[in-house]
Design a protein around this motif. Sequence first.
Motif, PDB file in Angstrom:
ATOM      1  N   VAL A  51       0.972  -1.347   0.043  1.00 40.88           N
ATOM      2  CA  VAL A  51      -0.012  -0.064  -0.083  1.00 40.88           C
ATOM      3  C   VAL A  51       0.980   1.210   0.070  1.00 40.88           C
ATOM      4  CG1 VAL A  51      -1.661   1.308   1.050  1.00 40.88           C
ATOM      5  CG2 VAL A  51      -1.861  -1.344   1.345  1.00 40.88           C
ATOM      6  N   SER A  52       0.708   2.087  -1.010  1.00 39.75           N
ATOM      7  CA  SER A  52       1.402   3.275  -0.921  1.00 39.75           C
ATOM      8  C   SER A  52       0.423   4.545  -0.518  1.00 39.75           C
ATOM      9  CB  SER A  52       1.848   3.861  -2.300  1.00 39.75           C
ATOM     10  OG  SER A  52       0.896   3.899  -3.278  1.00 39.75           O
ATOM     11  N   GLY A  53       1.016   5.253   0.068  1.00 37.61           N
ATOM     12  CA  GLY A  53       0.386   6.361   0.859  1.00 37.61           C
ATOM     13  C   GLY A  53      -0.355   5.742   1.944  1.00 37.61           C
ATOM     14  N   ALA A  54       0.278   4.850   2.701  1.00 41.14           N
ATOM     15  CA  ALA A  54      -0.214   3.860   3.698  1.00 41.14           C
ATOM     16  C   ALA A  54      -0.644   4.525   4.991  1.00 41.14           C
ATOM     17  CB  ALA A  54       0.808   2.760   3.953  1.00 41.14           C
ATOM     18  N   ALA A  55      -0.141   5.873   5.283  1.00 40.11           N
ATOM     19  CA  ALA A  55      -0.322   6.644   6.406  1.00 40.11           C
ATOM     20  C   ALA A  55      -1.614   7.511   6.140  1.00 40.11           C
ATOM     21  CB  ALA A  55       0.616   7.294   7.124  1.00 40.11           C
ATOM     22  N   GLY A  56      -2.030   7.628   5.137  1.00 38.94           N
ATOM     23  CA  GLY A  56      -3.212   8.560   4.669  1.00 38.94           C
ATOM     24  C   GLY A  56      -4.429   7.843   5.294  1.00 38.94           C
ATOM     25  N   ALA A  57      -5.707   8.487   5.040  1.00 33.83           N
ATOM     26  CA  ALA A  57      -6.862   7.918   5.641  1.00 33.83           C
ATOM     27  C   ALA A  57      -7.428   6.827   4.812  1.00 33.83           C
ATOM     28  CB  ALA A  57      -8.124   8.968   5.288  1.00 33.83           C
ATOM     29  N   VAL A  58      -7.265   6.644   3.475  1.00 33.41           N
ATOM     30  CA  VAL A  58      -7.511   5.585   2.530  1.00 33.41           C
ATOM     31  C   VAL A  58      -6.601   4.342   2.903  1.00 33.41           C
ATOM     32  CG1 VAL A  58      -7.864   4.400   0.324  1.00 33.41           C
ATOM     33  CG2 VAL A  58      -8.723   6.853   0.863  1.00 33.41           C
ATOM     34  N   GLY A  59      -5.343   4.681   2.805  1.00 40.33           N
ATOM     35  CA  GLY A  59      -4.129   3.950   2.967  1.00 40.33           C
ATOM     36  C   GLY A  59      -4.240   3.021   4.110  1.00 40.33           C
ATOM     37  N   MET A  60      -4.535   3.376   5.327  1.00 38.22           N
ATOM     38  CA  MET A  60      -4.348   2.764   6.529  1.00 38.22           C
ATOM     39  C   MET A  60      -5.330   1.648   6.659  1.00 38.22           C
ATOM     40  SD  MET A  60      -5.133   5.413   9.782  1.00 38.22           S
ATOM     41  CE  MET A  60      -3.654   6.092   9.277  1.00 38.22           C
ATOM     42  N   ILE A  61      -6.512   2.140   6.064  1.00 38.33           N
ATOM     43  CA  ILE A  61      -7.726   1.180   6.158  1.00 38.33           C
ATOM     44  C   ILE A  61      -7.289   0.008   5.131  1.00 38.33           C
ATOM     45  CG2 ILE A  61     -10.045   0.965   5.677  1.00 38.33           C
ATOM     46  CD1 ILE A  61      -9.328   2.705   8.357  1.00 38.33           C
ATOM     47  N   ALA A  62      -7.033   0.168   3.719  1.00 40.19           N
ATOM     48  CA  ALA A  62      -6.759  -0.739   3.181  1.00 40.19           C
ATOM     49  C   ALA A  62      -5.724  -1.777   3.491  1.00 40.19           C
ATOM     50  CB  ALA A  62      -6.281  -0.075   1.789  1.00 40.19           C
ATOM     51  N   GLY A  63      -4.604  -1.345   4.096  1.00 36.94           N
ATOM     52  CA  GLY A  63      -3.736  -2.251   4.829  1.00 36.94           C
ATOM     53  C   GLY A  63      -4.254  -2.932   5.723  1.00 36.94           C
ATOM     54  N   GLN A  64      -5.193  -2.529   6.722  1.00 38.81           N
ATOM     55  CA  GLN A  64      -5.690  -3.179   7.789  1.00 38.81           C
ATOM     56  C   GLN A  64      -6.629  -4.290   7.095  1.00 38.81           C
ATOM     57  OE1 GLN A  64      -6.363  -1.077  11.812  1.00 38.81           O
ATOM     58  NE2 GLN A  64      -6.313   0.574  10.104  1.00 38.81           N
ATOM     59  N   ILE A  65      -7.368  -4.059   5.943  1.00 38.90           N
ATOM     60  CA  ILE A  65      -8.228  -5.041   5.400  1.00 38.90           C
ATOM     61  C   ILE A  65      -7.262  -6.069   4.793  1.00 38.90           C
ATOM     62  CG2 ILE A  65      -9.648  -5.417   3.239  1.00 38.90           C
ATOM     63  CD1 ILE A  65     -10.827  -2.615   3.911  1.00 38.90           C
ATOM     64  N   GLY A  66      -6.261  -5.493   4.351  1.00 37.21           N
ATOM     65  CA  GLY A  66      -5.179  -6.866   4.048  1.00 37.21           C
ATOM     66  C   GLY A  66      -4.933  -7.743   5.204  1.00 37.21           C
ATOM     67  N   LYS A  67      -4.522  -7.147   6.440  1.00 34.60           N
ATOM     68  CA  LYS A  67      -4.155  -8.119   7.337  1.00 34.60           C
ATOM     69  C   LYS A  67      -5.386  -8.975   7.932  1.00 34.60           C
ATOM     70  CE  LYS A  67      -1.089  -8.059   9.582  1.00 34.60           C
ATOM     71  NZ  LYS A  67      -0.040  -8.827   9.255  1.00 34.60           N
ATOM     72  N   ILE A  68      -6.363  -8.520   7.800  1.00 40.69           N
ATOM     73  CA  ILE A  68      -7.861  -9.133   8.350  1.00 40.69           C
ATOM     74  C   ILE A  68      -7.909 -10.413   7.750  1.00 40.69           C
ATOM     75  CG2 ILE A  68     -10.348  -9.209   8.304  1.00 40.69           C
ATOM     76  CD1 ILE A  68     -10.285  -6.083   8.795  1.00 40.69           C
ATOM     77  N   VAL A  69      -7.509 -10.365   6.339  1.00 33.32           N
ATOM     78  CA  VAL A  69      -7.785 -11.750   5.521  1.00 33.32           C
ATOM     79  C   VAL A  69      -6.619 -12.515   5.540  1.00 33.32           C
ATOM     80  CG1 VAL A  69      -9.530 -10.801   4.025  1.00 33.32           C
ATOM     81  CG2 VAL A  69      -6.826 -10.622   3.365  1.00 33.32           C
ATOM     82  N   GLY A  70      -5.447 -12.239   6.350  1.00 32.67           N
ATOM     83  CA  GLY A  70      -4.256 -12.850   6.607  1.00 32.67           C
ATOM     84  C   GLY A  70      -3.090 -12.770   5.588  1.00 32.67           C
ATOM     85  N   ALA A  71      -3.239 -11.392   4.841  1.00 29.36           N
ATOM     86  CA  ALA A  71      -2.117 -11.071   3.904  1.00 29.36           C
ATOM     87  C   ALA A  71      -1.003 -10.591   4.844  1.00 29.36           C
ATOM     88  CB  ALA A  71      -2.636 -10.232   2.985  1.00 29.36           C
ATOM     89  N   ARG A  72       0.424 -10.833   4.091  1.00 27.00           N
ATOM     90  CA  ARG A  72       1.318  -9.842   4.460  1.00 27.00           C
ATOM     91  C   ARG A  72       1.440  -8.620   3.922  1.00 27.00           C
ATOM     92  NH1 ARG A  72       6.826  -9.227   2.852  1.00 27.00           N
ATOM     93  NH2 ARG A  72       8.280  -9.092   4.457  1.00 27.00           N
TER      94      ARG A  72
ATOM     95  N   ASP B 266      -2.643   1.477  -4.891  1.00 26.33           N
ATOM     96  CA  ASP B 266      -1.772   2.665  -5.435  1.00 26.33           C
ATOM     97  C   ASP B 266      -2.555   3.891  -5.135  1.00 26.33           C
ATOM     98  OD1 ASP B 266      -0.277   4.238  -6.652  1.00 26.33           O
ATOM     99  OD2 ASP B 266      -0.511   3.473  -8.729  1.00 26.33           O
ATOM    100  N   ASN B 267      -2.093   4.495  -4.129  1.00 26.60           N
ATOM    101  CA  ASN B 267      -2.617   5.865  -3.954  1.00 26.60           C
ATOM    102  C   ASN B 267      -1.656   6.984  -4.275  1.00 26.60           C
ATOM    103  OD1 ASN B 267      -4.818   5.425  -1.993  1.00 26.60           O
ATOM    104  ND2 ASN B 267      -3.598   4.423  -0.801  1.00 26.60           N
ATOM    105  N   VAL B 268      -0.478   6.651  -4.869  1.00 28.98           N
ATOM    106  CA  VAL B 268       0.451   7.861  -5.289  1.00 28.98           C
ATOM    107  C   VAL B 268       0.975   8.006  -6.623  1.00 28.98           C
ATOM    108  CG1 VAL B 268       1.127   7.786  -2.685  1.00 28.98           C
ATOM    109  CG2 VAL B 268       2.562   6.689  -4.520  1.00 28.98           C
ATOM    110  N   GLY B 269       1.162   6.901  -7.262  1.00 23.27           N
ATOM    111  CA  GLY B 269       1.628   6.923  -8.641  1.00 23.27           C
ATOM    112  C   GLY B 269       2.920   7.239  -8.613  1.00 23.27           C
ATOM    113  N   GLY B 270       3.447   7.870  -9.688  1.00 21.40           N
ATOM    114  CA  GLY B 270       4.878   8.370  -9.865  1.00 21.40           C
ATOM    115  C   GLY B 270       5.996   7.324  -9.693  1.00 21.40           C
ATOM    116  N   ASP B 271       6.879   7.690  -9.198  1.00 19.25           N
ATOM    117  CA  ASP B 271       8.191   6.708  -9.178  1.00 19.25           C
ATOM    118  C   ASP B 271       7.943   5.658  -8.234  1.00 19.25           C
ATOM    119  OD1 ASP B 271       9.552   8.453 -10.959  1.00 19.25           O
ATOM    120  OD2 ASP B 271      10.742   9.589  -9.216  1.00 19.25           O
TER     121      ASP B 271
END
Length: 337
Positions: free
Chosen positions: A151-172, A221-226
């Motif tokens: 998850v890019s932009g992982a500390a943003g409002a969308v990114g932190m929720i997206a990452g935690q949804i990944g953890k809920i299902v058992g992803a790394r 992808d929240n950020v694009g670019g490099d």
Amino acid sequence: MSLNKQIVLASRPEGAPSRENFKFIDAPLPEPEAGQVLVRTLYLSVDPYMRGRMKDTKSYAAPYALNEVIKGGAIGQVVESSEPNLRKGDLVSGMWGWQQYAAVNTADLSLIDTEEAPITAYLGALGLTGLTAYFGMEDIGKPKDGETVVVSGAAGAVGMIAGQIGKIVGARVVGIAGSDEKCAYLKEKLGFDVVLNYKKEQDMSAAIERACPDGVDVYFDNVGGDISDAVLRHINRNARIPLCGQISSYNLEKPDIGMRPQTLLLTNTALMKGFLLGDYTKSFKEGRAKLAKWIKEGHIQYEENIVDGFEQTPEAFMGLFSGDNLGKQLVKVADPE
């Protein structure tokens, strides 16, 4: 009170927005028509997508008009109503934007249940940002147990929720953020497995390879670019890439020319799909119920950065592009009565 303070778009930003692009005006207090109620604003949401609407270019939403109120998410309290479905004192959310009062169609308002979650959650974890993370992951990302999610932009409002949804299902889950403070929050508070501070990495591709030895199955992808160019070089076969935002390019005056991803998508039979929250309107109730359940169970936590004072709204918005916020950026306008 006979006046309604509003913030309008005075000029279109060139590059990063500045205070000069916004103008404060005093307008008459609006009078609700049939089917409307008068709402007093309590909280305003400021979001990166608003920058795109400040450009006079064709996009998924019409550009903001000059000298008109900047529209965006808001929470308020009904102060005048002759409508049977909303009463004086009710707390509601809607999209009436940067003004202290608004006459709003009742059909465009949602009641807020403070028994379910704190009031501000309805602009964040249970609002547009939480729902964006939910549908992007559930419908496009579809992470599975044992897979690797980045998850890019992982500390943003969308990114932190997206990452935690990944953890809920058992992803790394591997998060990418822009400060040591944000990285520590994601790892220690939210349980991300690995977090990369992109500002300290000399070679992002090498950093992704180190953090994802088994490759990347889902890239939110929240950020694009490099940063996104680096992640895409390490996607696995049948990877899924929910394309949520491109904040790295929002202030650019010329198109961002970078790596062409088609070969990587083709050879890995990968899916990259852009999505808009409006595509899922009919499923909002289902998504909000799922998010509320996860919050109550402690599977999802969230952070809010609340700036106090209506007059600070432009600064709160501009702070999104300098990385000031951890989590959801809000402006507190008034207390409920």
